[in-house]
Scaffold this active site. Structure first.
Site, short mmCIF file in Angstrom:
data_model
loop_
_atom_site.label_atom_id
_atom_site.label_comp_id
_atom_site.label_asym_id
_atom_site.label_seq_id
_atom_site.Cartn_x
_atom_site.Cartn_y
_atom_site.Cartn_z
N SER A 46 0.83 -1.20 0.00
CA SER A 46 0.00 0.00 0.00
C SER A 46 0.86 1.24 0.00
CB SER A 46 -0.92 -0.01 1.22
OG SER A 46 -0.13 -0.07 2.38
N GLN A 388 2.87 -4.52 7.83
CA GLN A 388 1.82 -4.56 6.82
C GLN A 388 2.23 -3.80 5.56
OE1 GLN A 388 -0.87 -6.23 6.58
NE2 GLN A 388 -1.75 -5.24 4.78
N GLU A 389 2.90 -2.69 5.75
CA GLU A 389 3.26 -1.84 4.61
C GLU A 389 4.36 -2.46 3.75
OE1 GLU A 389 2.10 0.79 3.30
OE2 GLU A 389 0.65 1.50 4.78
N SER A 390 5.41 -2.97 4.37
CA SER A 390 6.60 -3.32 3.59
C SER A 390 7.34 -4.56 4.06
CB SER A 390 7.59 -2.15 3.65
OG SER A 390 8.11 -2.02 4.96
N TYR A 507 -6.45 -4.19 5.68
CA TYR A 507 -5.24 -3.48 6.09
C TYR A 507 -5.24 -3.24 7.59
CZ TYR A 507 -1.90 0.45 6.34
OH TYR A 507 -0.86 1.29 6.66
#
Length: 531
Positions: A46, A388-390, A507
């Site tokens: 995201s 979660q992001e990366s 998310y």
């Protein structure tokens, strides 16, 4: 002992480092779509401020940071109004009154197996059974006016609110994989079961051995939701253990926001010792969680029946549902196809972690502590967001230009309101910018004394993912739909699914699951006696 009430220890850095491998293992697995049902669960790449044409978000990824006003304008209010679904009024009636309205209300919990919504598209076992009931009623109980059809209304609620809301008249049926138990029969009735012969299985993790008897679980930790039939049966088992002079199973009440699938994932990663689920669910997820051990030498409970719950004193509704399930239960063509679609078929995708990734994990823990403290966020929460992001990868780059651990646009970070440069090359700067941007969102759009700190953070995550313009719509739609606009789970998340689809819901849910895992391990370490 509820997970979400755990207090983090003082030495968070040491705790997180020691559990890094387990948490990283949690990210090894990706859910694929199971016959177009499941959306990716563990890692949704995201970036901040996505544009969303379907959601009507007027804020595409900006060249510089221009936050929208706190209040919706007239056009945005009209868009929200178009999405509002009338909330059915509470009423306690039998089938004869439902027939006058040509409507049956089914209470459902959000679940990757039983019910989910993605941009208004509903799916899952409970949904497909409900739609089949709708078609069956049109055929067996048609209205004289052929144009007037039956309507099945699905009312999403928290799992532990299924039976209370049924009894309060907020629905006519409670669905979602409910097992018939003696405890539940004291308060509700059940229709004829959709499936029978269900076994409640203990599932243990990668370090466990094959067990041969229930007694080997004496003194062991097992985590289940307090609202589940498993919890009820474990209490009964502990009474038996006491009579035998055995230590009781340490039953840990899981957060009610965690579904059985989430608990299986945590067991697979070694974060919790064991759980109990219906065996068919464990079997379904085994291809994805290959380190699970289904203990088939014994079962907590056998011969269970999965059925819809109804209020006592509803003989007409029970008769209709009994007739319906006679033609749609497992064993019929329809029931067998539904079981195959949602239980038997699954796909697998693995992504092993490397030692390099583990080293990277340990290097970043201190940065999250530093910037979490500076911007008044729980470091565990921020680290879960970074996962979660990366996957905590500073080298990560999105197709739209977001960079680093927190997947920020350099232009967003360089804006005077954030004013942090070097986010593309420095994990320290990247995490600081992400934390500062989160604080900016929380202070501007969530400056509401009615919001708990947890819900404020969860909604800030939603704004980070979908944009603050959409967060305003989520909360306003929740409020107009009769939901609590100050509570994310079971309320605002439902509105988010209608506005932008499942991505933001997943998310936030994924971040919360990682957070719960961190907190659980922290509590376990706190309870260990000093050496």
């Amino acid at each position: 002992m509820l997970i979400h009430t755990i207090t983090a220890p003082n030495d968070t850095h040491a705790n997180l480092c020691s559990t890094g491998e387990k948490i990283m293992k949690l990210t090894r697995y990706r859910f694929l779509a199971v016959l177009a049902l499941l959306l990716p669960l563990l890692f949704i790449s995201s970036q901040v401020w996505r544009s969303s044409a379907l959601a009507g978000d007027n804020n595409p990824l900006p060249a510089n940071l221009e936050l929208p006003p706190v209040a919706l304008d007239a056009q945005e209010e009209a868009q929200v109004d178009s999405l509002v679904l009338p909330m059915p009024k509470a009423r306690i009636v039998d089938f004869d009154e439902m027939q006058k309205r040509r409507s049956v209300r089914i209470l459902v919990p959000y679940s990757k197996t039983f019910f989910m919504v993605d941009r208004g598209k509903q799916q899952g076992i409970s949904y497909e059974l409900g739609k089949a009931l709708e078609s069956w009623l049109d055929k067996t109980k048609p209205n004289a006016n052929k144009s007037l059809k039956w309507r099945i209304v699905f009312v999403p609620v928290a799992r532990n609110q299924l039976l209370p809301k049924l009894l309060a008249g907020e629905g006519d049926v409670a669905a979602g994989g409910l097992t018939i138990t003696k405890g539940r029969l004291n308060t509700v009735d059940f229709a004829s079961p959709f499936a029978t012969g269900i076994r409640e299985a203990f599932v243990t993790g990668p370090a466990s051995k094959t067990l041969s008897s229930l007694e080997e679980l004496a003194g062991q930790e097992v985590m289940v939701r307090a609202s589940s039939s498993y919890f009820e049966h474990l209490i009964v088992l502990n009474k038996r253990f006491k009579e035998q002079g055995l230590a009781p199973i340490k039953v840990i009440a899981a957060d009610e926001n965690l579904e059985s699938e989430d608990l299986l994932e945590m067991v697979n990663a070694g974060l919790i010792n064991a759980t109990v689920v219906d065996r068919y669910l464990a079997e379904r997820w085994l291809p994805l969680y290959s380190d699970l051990h289904i203990q088939d030498g014994f079962y907590l409970h056998e011969g269970a029946e999965f059925a819809w719950a109804i209020r006592k004193g509803s003989p007409l509704l029970k008769a209709e549902l009994d007739a319906f399930f006679d033609k749609h239960k497992v064993g019929t063509t329809f029931g067998n196809l539904l079981r195959t679609k949602y239980v038997t078929n699954s796909k697998r995708m693995l992504n092993a972690t490397s030692e390099q990734e583990m080293l990277k994990y340990r290097e970043l823990v201190g940065l999250f502590e530093k910037h979490g403290g500076a911007y008044n966020f729980d470091a565990l929460m921020l680290m879960a967001q970074g996962f979660q992001e990366s996957q905590l990868d500073q080298r990560a780059r999105s197709p739209r230009g977001a960079v680093g651990v927190m997947q920020l646009l350099p232009s967003t970070a360089a804006d005077p309101s954030v004013n942090i440069k070097g986010v593309d090359s420095s994990a320290d700067k990247n995490i600081e910018a992400g934390s500062k941007y989160m604080r900016l969102l929380a202070d501007k759009y969530l400056n509401d004394p009615e919001l708990s700190p947890m819900n404020k953070t969860l909604m800030a995550f939603a704004a980070y993912n979908a944009g603050p313009g959409n967060l305003r719509k989520f909360r306003r739609l929740a409020e107009k739909s009769g939901l609590d606009h100050n509570v994310w789970f079971g309320n605002v998340e439902h509105a988010a699914a209608r506005v932008v689809g499942r991505e933001t819901v997943d998310y936030v849910g994924n971040i919360y699951k990682y957070y719960v895992a961190y907190k659980l391990v922290a509590e376990r370490r706190q309870q260990k006696p000093p050496r």
